[in-house]
Write a protein that holds these residues in place. Structure first.
Motif, PDB file in Angstrom:
ATOM      1  N   CYS A 137       9.001  10.103  68.160  1.00 46.06           N
ATOM      2  CA  CYS A 137       9.237   9.035  69.062  1.00 46.06           C
ATOM      3  C   CYS A 137       8.857   8.970  70.321  1.00 46.06           C
ATOM      4  N   LYS A 138       8.366  10.182  70.926  1.00 44.57           N
ATOM      5  CA  LYS A 138       7.822  10.425  72.168  1.00 44.57           C
ATOM      6  C   LYS A 138       8.990  10.268  72.974  1.00 44.57           C
ATOM      7  N   GLY A 139      10.118  10.632  72.745  1.00 47.23           N
ATOM      8  CA  GLY A 139      11.385  10.692  73.418  1.00 47.23           C
ATOM      9  C   GLY A 139      11.555  11.863  74.236  1.00 47.23           C
ATOM     10  N   GLU A 140      12.456  12.155  75.378  1.00 45.66           N
ATOM     11  CA  GLU A 140      12.298  13.366  76.084  1.00 45.66           C
ATOM     12  C   GLU A 140      13.116  14.386  75.317  1.00 45.66           C
ATOM     13  N   MET A 141      12.460  15.626  75.208  1.00 43.08           N
ATOM     14  CA  MET A 141      13.254  16.677  74.560  1.00 43.08           C
ATOM     15  C   MET A 141      14.211  17.343  75.678  1.00 43.08           C
ATOM     16  N   GLU A 142      15.199  17.933  75.163  1.00 36.56           N
ATOM     17  CA  GLU A 142      16.013  18.586  76.201  1.00 36.56           C
ATOM     18  C   GLU A 142      16.465  19.949  75.340  1.00 36.56           C
ATOM     19  N   LYS A 143      16.307  21.149  76.042  1.00 36.66           N
ATOM     20  CA  LYS A 143      16.808  22.366  75.317  1.00 36.66           C
ATOM     21  C   LYS A 143      18.495  22.411  75.427  1.00 36.66           C
ATOM     22  N   MET A 144      18.969  22.862  74.311  1.00 35.75           N
ATOM     23  CA  MET A 144      20.362  23.044  74.232  1.00 35.75           C
ATOM     24  C   MET A 144      20.568  24.078  72.809  1.00 35.75           C
ATOM     25  N   ASP A 145      21.800  24.227  72.715  1.00 38.47           N
ATOM     26  CA  ASP A 145      22.129  25.245  71.525  1.00 38.47           C
ATOM     27  C   ASP A 145      22.625  24.241  70.512  1.00 38.47           C
ATOM     28  N   SER A 146      22.222  24.366  69.245  1.00 35.34           N
ATOM     29  CA  SER A 146      22.580  23.661  68.234  1.00 35.34           C
ATOM     30  C   SER A 146      22.889  24.511  66.917  1.00 35.34           C
ATOM     31  N   THR A 147      23.375  23.546  65.882  1.00 36.63           N
ATOM     32  CA  THR A 147      23.570  24.522  64.619  1.00 36.63           C
ATOM     33  C   THR A 147      22.386  24.551  63.539  1.00 36.63           C
TER      34      THR A 147
ATOM     35  N   TYR B 147      15.111  22.524  71.073  1.00 40.22           N
ATOM     36  CA  TYR B 147      14.887  21.210  71.675  1.00 40.22           C
ATOM     37  C   TYR B 147      15.116  20.229  70.869  1.00 40.22           C
ATOM     38  N   VAL B 148      16.024  19.276  71.371  1.00 45.94           N
ATOM     39  CA  VAL B 148      16.513  18.122  70.890  1.00 45.94           C
ATOM     40  C   VAL B 148      16.006  16.712  71.416  1.00 45.94           C
ATOM     41  N   CYS B 149      15.456  15.578  70.759  1.00 46.48           N
ATOM     42  CA  CYS B 149      14.921  14.666  71.343  1.00 46.48           C
ATOM     43  C   CYS B 149      16.106  13.838  71.701  1.00 46.48           C
ATOM     44  N   SER B 150      16.228  13.204  73.009  1.00 48.14           N
ATOM     45  CA  SER B 150      17.392  12.231  73.488  1.00 48.14           C
ATOM     46  C   SER B 150      17.551  11.087  72.696  1.00 48.14           C
TER      47      SER B 150
ATOM     48  N   GLY C  97      17.136  12.421  68.084  1.00 51.21           N
ATOM     49  CA  GLY C  97      17.693  13.593  67.682  1.00 51.21           C
ATOM     50  C   GLY C  97      17.075  14.596  67.014  1.00 51.21           C
ATOM     51  N   GLU C  98      15.658  14.441  66.711  1.00 53.05           N
ATOM     52  CA  GLU C  98      14.907  15.144  66.036  1.00 53.05           C
ATOM     53  C   GLU C  98      15.121  16.598  66.828  1.00 53.05           C
ATOM     54  N   LYS C  99      15.055  17.862  65.986  1.00 56.96           N
ATOM     55  CA  LYS C  99      15.082  19.170  66.528  1.00 56.96           C
ATOM     56  C   LYS C  99      13.615  19.636  66.320  1.00 56.96           C
ATOM     57  N   GLN C 100      13.497  20.556  67.546  1.00 57.14           N
ATOM     58  CA  GLN C 100      12.220  21.567  67.360  1.00 57.14           C
ATOM     59  C   GLN C 100      12.574  22.853  67.905  1.00 57.14           C
ATOM     60  N   PHE C 101      12.287  23.970  66.974  1.00 52.70           N
ATOM     61  CA  PHE C 101      12.615  25.161  67.405  1.00 52.70           C
ATOM     62  C   PHE C 101      11.406  25.743  68.096  1.00 52.70           C
ATOM     63  N   GLU C 102      11.672  26.708  68.870  1.00 54.31           N
ATOM     64  CA  GLU C 102      10.382  27.651  69.334  1.00 54.31           C
ATOM     65  C   GLU C 102      10.134  28.508  68.160  1.00 54.31           C
ATOM     66  N   GLU C 103       8.966  29.201  68.347  1.00 51.38           N
ATOM     67  CA  GLU C 103       8.322  29.855  67.300  1.00 51.38           C
ATOM     68  C   GLU C 103       9.162  31.505  67.107  1.00 51.38           C
ATOM     69  N   GLN C 104       9.887  31.905  68.064  1.00 51.16           N
ATOM     70  CA  GLN C 104      10.635  32.919  68.059  1.00 51.16           C
ATOM     71  C   GLN C 104      11.924  32.800  67.130  1.00 51.16           C
ATOM     72  N   GLU C 105      12.373  31.429  67.440  1.00 46.81           N
ATOM     73  CA  GLU C 105      13.702  31.244  66.698  1.00 46.81           C
ATOM     74  C   GLU C 105      13.340  30.857  64.954  1.00 46.81           C
ATOM     75  N   VAL C 106      11.847  30.230  65.061  1.00 48.76           N
ATOM     76  CA  VAL C 106      11.766  30.069  63.424  1.00 48.76           C
ATOM     77  C   VAL C 106      11.497  31.420  62.720  1.00 48.76           C
ATOM     78  N   ASP C 107      10.689  32.575  63.428  1.00 50.92           N
ATOM     79  CA  ASP C 107      10.546  33.744  62.825  1.00 50.92           C
ATOM     80  C   ASP C 107      11.857  34.319  62.404  1.00 50.92           C
ATOM     81  N   ALA C 108      12.823  34.617  63.500  1.00 52.99           N
ATOM     82  CA  ALA C 108      13.970  35.135  63.330  1.00 52.99           C
ATOM     83  C   ALA C 108      14.647  34.376  62.096  1.00 52.99           C
TER      84      ALA C 108
END
Length: 68
Positions: free
Chosen positions: A4-14, A32-35, A38-49
């Motif tokens: 949606c081209k919204g702003e992404m904010e880094k936070m902790d989630s489940t 990263y969560v879209c304000s 609500g779309e979530k995007q994980f960084e590569e290191q979290e996806v790998d883990a």
């Protein structure tokens, strides 16, 4: 946000996974969560883990089921 081209904010989630034989629930995963949408995007290191945890869990689950 890629959707949606919204702003992404880094936070902790489940993060949860439901698979045949188990349910995995993790808290305080950096994401990263879209304000806007609500779309979530994980960084590569979290996806790998997370993928490594799931592989180990499935391997160990097969061992436990083989014993039963």
């Amino acid at each position: 946000c890629l959707y949606c081209k919204g702003e992404m904010e880094k936070m902790d989630s489940t993060y949860t996974v439901d698979r045949k034989g188990y349910h995995l629930f993790m808290e305080k995963i950096p994401v990263y969560v879209c304000s806007q949408c609500g779309e979530k995007q994980f960084e590569e290191q979290e996806v790998d883990a997370i993928q490594k945890m799931i592989k180990h869990l499935e391997t160990d689950l097969k061992k436990v089921q083989a014993v039963a």
